[in-house]
Design a protein around this motif. Sequence first.
Motif, PDB file in Angstrom:
ATOM      1  N   VAL A  46     -10.006   4.159  -8.188  1.00  0.00           N
ATOM      2  CA  VAL A  46     -10.805   3.502  -7.145  1.00  0.00           C
ATOM      3  C   VAL A  46     -12.221   3.274  -7.640  1.00  0.00           C
ATOM      4  N   ARG A  91      -8.122   4.642   4.905  1.00  0.00           N
ATOM      5  CA  ARG A  91      -7.552   5.816   5.567  1.00  0.00           C
ATOM      6  C   ARG A  91      -7.086   5.432   6.964  1.00  0.00           C
ATOM      7  N   GLU A 105      -8.824   1.531  -1.328  1.00  0.00           N
ATOM      8  CA  GLU A 105      -8.201   2.525  -0.469  1.00  0.00           C
ATOM      9  C   GLU A 105      -8.661   2.363   0.971  1.00  0.00           C
ATOM     10  N   ALA A 127       0.846  -1.185   0.000  1.00  0.00           N
ATOM     11  CA  ALA A 127       0.000   0.000   0.000  1.00  0.00           C
ATOM     12  C   ALA A 127       0.886   1.241   0.000  1.00  0.00           C
ATOM     13  N   THR A 153       0.939   5.638   0.152  1.00  0.00           N
ATOM     14  CA  THR A 153       0.144   6.818   0.474  1.00  0.00           C
ATOM     15  C   THR A 153      -0.018   7.639  -0.799  1.00  0.00           C
ATOM     16  N   ALA A 154      -1.022   8.496  -0.789  1.00  0.00           N
ATOM     17  CA  ALA A 154      -1.237   9.364  -1.943  1.00  0.00           C
ATOM     18  C   ALA A 154      -0.038  10.271  -2.166  1.00  0.00           C
ATOM     19  N   ARG A 182      -3.984   8.568   3.398  1.00  0.00           N
ATOM     20  CA  ARG A 182      -4.830   7.778   2.508  1.00  0.00           C
ATOM     21  C   ARG A 182      -3.928   6.760   1.823  1.00  0.00           C
ATOM     22  N   TYR A 183      -4.218   5.493   2.029  1.00  0.00           N
ATOM     23  CA  TYR A 183      -3.418   4.423   1.433  1.00  0.00           C
ATOM     24  C   TYR A 183      -4.205   3.773   0.300  1.00  0.00           C
ATOM     25  N   VAL A 184      -3.497   3.422  -0.757  1.00  0.00           N
ATOM     26  CA  VAL A 184      -4.133   2.708  -1.878  1.00  0.00           C
ATOM     27  C   VAL A 184      -3.265   1.526  -2.260  1.00  0.00           C
ATOM     28  N   LEU A 195      -6.426   9.079  -8.540  1.00  0.00           N
ATOM     29  CA  LEU A 195      -6.702   7.948  -7.653  1.00  0.00           C
ATOM     30  C   LEU A 195      -8.201   7.719  -7.516  1.00  0.00           C
TER      31      LEU A 195
END
Length: 236
Positions: free
Chosen positions: A60, A69, A67, A35, A37-38, A74-76, A56
């Motif tokens: 998503v 939080r 994603e 993952a 972060t933005a 914010r993790y993706v 993003l």
Amino acid sequence: MTTRNPQARRLARLAALVADETRAACLLALLDGRAWTAGELARHAGVAASTLSEHLGKLVAGGMLTEERQGRHRYVRLADARVAQLVEDLAAQVGPAAPQRPRNLRESSAGSAMARGRTCYDHLAGRLGIALTDALTSRGLLRQDTGFALTDAGIGWFDVAGISLDRSTRRPLARGCLDWTERRPHLAGVAGAALCRHALEAGWCVRIGSERAVRVTPSGARTLGELLGIEAGALR
């Protein structure tokens, strides 16, 4: 009047998601299986955080990323193995980037490390991935003549090596993934993911740097030599 095909419409929307250099850069970065972060992805893609956030959101909404939080972050990550397979296959079609003169020693070292060994979402790739795949094949543990498939001996090898295979998933037990640097298929699927996970957890391999590069440890080289007869030089 021609009736529009709903499947064609969905395919066009999917293609449009990938048909942007910033979004493509994010998808390739997320092939490390972790993952991000933005902010990390924005720096990686070389765009402003606000711009990256918009991209993003599209990925998503299109089902290519998930994603979560955590606090202010914010993790993706890639949504699943199917998305990873799609990105891997597309990357293999275009091949590696045209050779460019490295701007510094760090760039040269990073490129060499990625070619030697790296993770490809959740399995091993590069010369390391090919060496493992070739060793499994030559010892009759993996078949490639009619598509990738573990033999009965291969399933037994994973058991002896202490590598658990999840047989309950719909994901293929073994699948060939075209390596974009070696231009040959390496092992993916359930078996490829299990081998990679075990190699990292057991200390056979360690991640290096901030990219997807991995290297084989001295103990890993000894163990893989004992289990698969791979010469240490082929793992470095």
